[in-house]
Design an enzyme around this catalytic site. Structure first.
Site, short mmCIF file in Angstrom:
data_model
loop_
_atom_site.label_atom_id
_atom_site.label_comp_id
_atom_site.label_asym_id
_atom_site.label_seq_id
_atom_site.Cartn_x
_atom_site.Cartn_y
_atom_site.Cartn_z
N HIS A 172 61.87 -72.96 -100.18
CA HIS A 172 60.85 -72.56 -99.10
C HIS A 172 59.94 -73.63 -98.93
O HIS A 172 59.67 -73.88 -97.76
CB HIS A 172 60.01 -71.42 -99.57
CG HIS A 172 58.96 -70.71 -98.56
ND1 HIS A 172 57.89 -71.14 -98.31
CD2 HIS A 172 59.70 -69.89 -97.47
CE1 HIS A 172 57.52 -70.36 -97.16
NE2 HIS A 172 58.59 -69.65 -96.66
N CYS A 173 59.58 -74.51 -99.70
CA CYS A 173 58.69 -75.78 -99.43
C CYS A 173 59.43 -76.79 -98.57
O CYS A 173 58.73 -77.63 -97.85
CB CYS A 173 58.48 -76.57 -100.93
SG CYS A 173 58.03 -75.16 -101.96
N ILE A 174 60.82 -76.87 -98.43
CA ILE A 174 61.51 -77.99 -97.98
C ILE A 174 62.02 -77.44 -96.36
O ILE A 174 62.38 -78.12 -95.66
CB ILE A 174 62.72 -78.53 -98.62
CG1 ILE A 174 63.72 -77.53 -98.67
CG2 ILE A 174 62.04 -79.16 -99.66
CD1 ILE A 174 64.91 -78.34 -99.28
N ASN A 224 60.63 -76.11 -103.78
CA ASN A 224 61.82 -75.56 -103.94
C ASN A 224 62.44 -75.35 -102.20
O ASN A 224 61.67 -75.94 -101.46
CB ASN A 224 62.07 -74.29 -104.64
CG ASN A 224 63.37 -74.35 -105.63
OD1 ASN A 224 64.62 -74.56 -104.83
ND2 ASN A 224 63.81 -74.31 -106.58
N ARG A 249 57.53 -77.72 -95.32
CA ARG A 249 56.73 -76.25 -95.13
C ARG A 249 55.21 -76.85 -95.13
O ARG A 249 54.36 -75.95 -94.64
CB ARG A 249 57.33 -75.62 -96.47
CG ARG A 249 56.20 -74.36 -96.65
CD ARG A 249 56.31 -73.17 -95.70
NE ARG A 249 57.62 -73.01 -95.57
CZ ARG A 249 58.11 -72.29 -94.58
NH1 ARG A 249 57.35 -71.47 -93.57
NH2 ARG A 249 59.49 -71.82 -94.34
#
Lengths: 363, 363
Positions: B355-357, B353, B94
């Site tokens: 969304h970040c990955i 989390n 992300r």
């Protein structure tokens, strides 16, 4: 997507098209290993840039490069060459890349042959070769193309196909016990047919004199189109290449292809013998297990090691008197292509040539 | 192809679409660094496999992985996930991946923001970050998509867009002097508009309490569709998150979006405080310059850190009483999507989390 099919291309209606048909693009690998390429591979990298640039005039080029060399390669290559990260043991995309196959519906898959660095622990050229053996799979995943893992050691440079049922290869390489000691000639023929879709195998005896690949066919003979082959040649009866080319000529004259055609043979006279100089030898790291580059060794120089791309042909030049004749001859037989010559001594020094460092991806 | 445009997406008619529109696929990066992920990243790798598998039900997933971890990743991931080799400093696609932009003709390009590991030498999370900063370019080359190199440090998780002119972000992150100390708020707004095509910037003050990214918006608030946002919430007046969510709620209630709509706000109640255990802390290598994971530290857990994919939504679960409510609430507001819950404590331990990955590539 990483689909590995348990069937064979032939069973699924796929076949390997001739190199002379339309490509989606060309794959290459960036050279870097200092125990094969002199002076930290810097001169070779320039030669690879020249080859990639020449091909990129005709079709998209993708260059696979290790993480270590990514920035340098991206900086040296023109913007129209796609650079993708991929670890490797050396830079012979012809031999480690997939043999792409297509079906009648424009769908693409690839054959991932087993690879053992041209002979494994019995005469292979370096150790290890694990990263090379993974290249085909990685290329296929990037292209979202399904994969066949062939149950046989084979390098892409050891076969040529006409896409109409005929496959050309050499006994010196494919029957060498350092490739598939447990397979008979018949079993090898069956695998070739299953994985390329060919129906007839034309065997030459040997490859070019002193070719360290154990006689890859792509350095001695190739298809210009179905029914028309180019053969490396010498008129010098005292050259060790003479009997090899003679024998190949005789066999080719005798053979008919899968479609029943007699083959027309174009002779490309080889350059005068090219020997490794002291300076060139000295620039290569000495590493146990890697083939040394020794002063005075004769290199397996051949104009047949050219590469066909969309509307073009990229042929090696050796600063030799025969360079011009090779270009003119090829141009005569390929009137619809632009024949482009690239200085290739630095590629030859690494053990191959332009065809060995390229791999076509059909359209 | 590696075209870098000197213009901006806005100038060329490109904009960043909302995550809720159709994707061509999702990009991720395989975790491995043992100074961020406990036990050699083995538990995190299982969690990433679960996330990739969940998304792959809905759309194609590509996993970038270092050469070192290639075989392990290929072996652990299902066959329908594409694995491509790509070096990296950590696994936050992300934040390091491109922000893809499209025009009205279905053409794709990407914004390659500058990256400094969430604050560079002034509070950044590790050093160096050179491989991360090259990820966007490498992804774009694989996808044959042109590139804009934005003249600003920004992580993808610090912005959310509705694709209709509205961009959501936080002052805590975007105005932090450890990102772009030489740019004013106005200059930052101008860059955001030029590179995402947004026309209106909605500023929240802070991100989630104790979020090591300096308050990325994607952990506190996101768009479900234009006009509808989800906000992390707590009813506990004594929780340090309480005033943060209150302030965000008040701002969002006051704002209208670029189209003049008032925003509807869906509250997703946060899980109870989640602290790093002694066991978890102990499994992480201690390395100077990398943020340590210390026993008792509160992690920035939030259900808002979910990911929207084609027909689906993948939401973190923390083995907490609020897990079920979060899924039910999200499902209620996303009736056309299947909401899938994935156990995410091991991802949270690394500092982010789901969304970040992940990073969406629009269709």
């Amino acid at each position: 997507m990483s689909t590995t099919f348990e069937t064979t291309p032939r069973a699924d209606g796929y076949y390997m098209p001739g190199e002379f048909t339309m490509h989606a693009g060309t794959w290459m690998i960036w050279p870097e290993r200092p125990d094969n390429w002199r002076l930290g591979a810097k001169p070779a990298q320039k030669a690879f840039v020249a080859v990639a640039s020449a091909i990129a005039q005709f079709e998209p080029v993708s260059m696979a490069v290790s993480a270590r060399q990514y920035q340098n390669a991206r900086g040296m290559l023109p913007a129209n060459v796609r650079v993708v990260e991929m670890s490797n043991n050396d830079s012979w995309m012809r031999d480690v890349g997939p043999s792409f196959v297509v079906n009648g519906k424009g769908q693409l898959r690839g054959v991932d042959w087993m690879f053992n660095a041209w002979g494994g622990l019995d005469g292979g050229l370096y150790f290890p070769w694990d990263l090379d053996d993974a290249v085909a799979q990685k290329v296929l995943e990037i292209e979202n193309a399904g994969r066949y893992r062939a149950p046989m050691v084979l390098e892409g440079g050891s076969i040529h196909v006409d896409g109409e049922g005929t496959l050309l290869t050499t006994e010196e390489c494919l029957l060498n016990p350092n490739r598939n000691p447990d397979l008979s000639r018949d079993e090898i023929e069956t695998n070739l047919k299953e994985y390329t879709g060919a129906s007839k195998i034309l065997w030459l005896q040997n490859g070019v004199y002193n070719d360290e690949t154990n006689g890859h066919v792509d350095n001695i003979c190739c298809f210009l189109r179905p029914g028309l082959v180019a053969l490396t040649w010498t008129d010098d009866h005292n050259d060790p290449q003479y009997p090899i080319s003679q024998d190949a000529y005789e066999r080719l004259s005798r053979y008919s292809d899968a479609a029943g055609r007699k083959l027309e043979i174009v002779k490309l006279h080889q350059p005068d013998p090219i020997l490794i100089t002291a300076d060139e030898s000295e620039g290569v790291d000495a590493v146990d297990g890697t083939l040394p580059r020794e002063e005075g060794d004769r290199m397996a120089a051949s104009y047949v090691n050219f590469y066909l791309c969309n509307g073009g042909a990229v042929i090696p030049a050796f600063d030799d008197l025969h360079d011009r004749l090779a270009v003119e001859t090829l141009q005569k037989y390929l009137p619809d292509r632009k024949v482009v010559s690239v200085a290739a001594r630095e590629i030859l020094l690494g053990g191959g040539n332009i065809h060995c460092i390229t791999q076509q991806q059909p359209q």
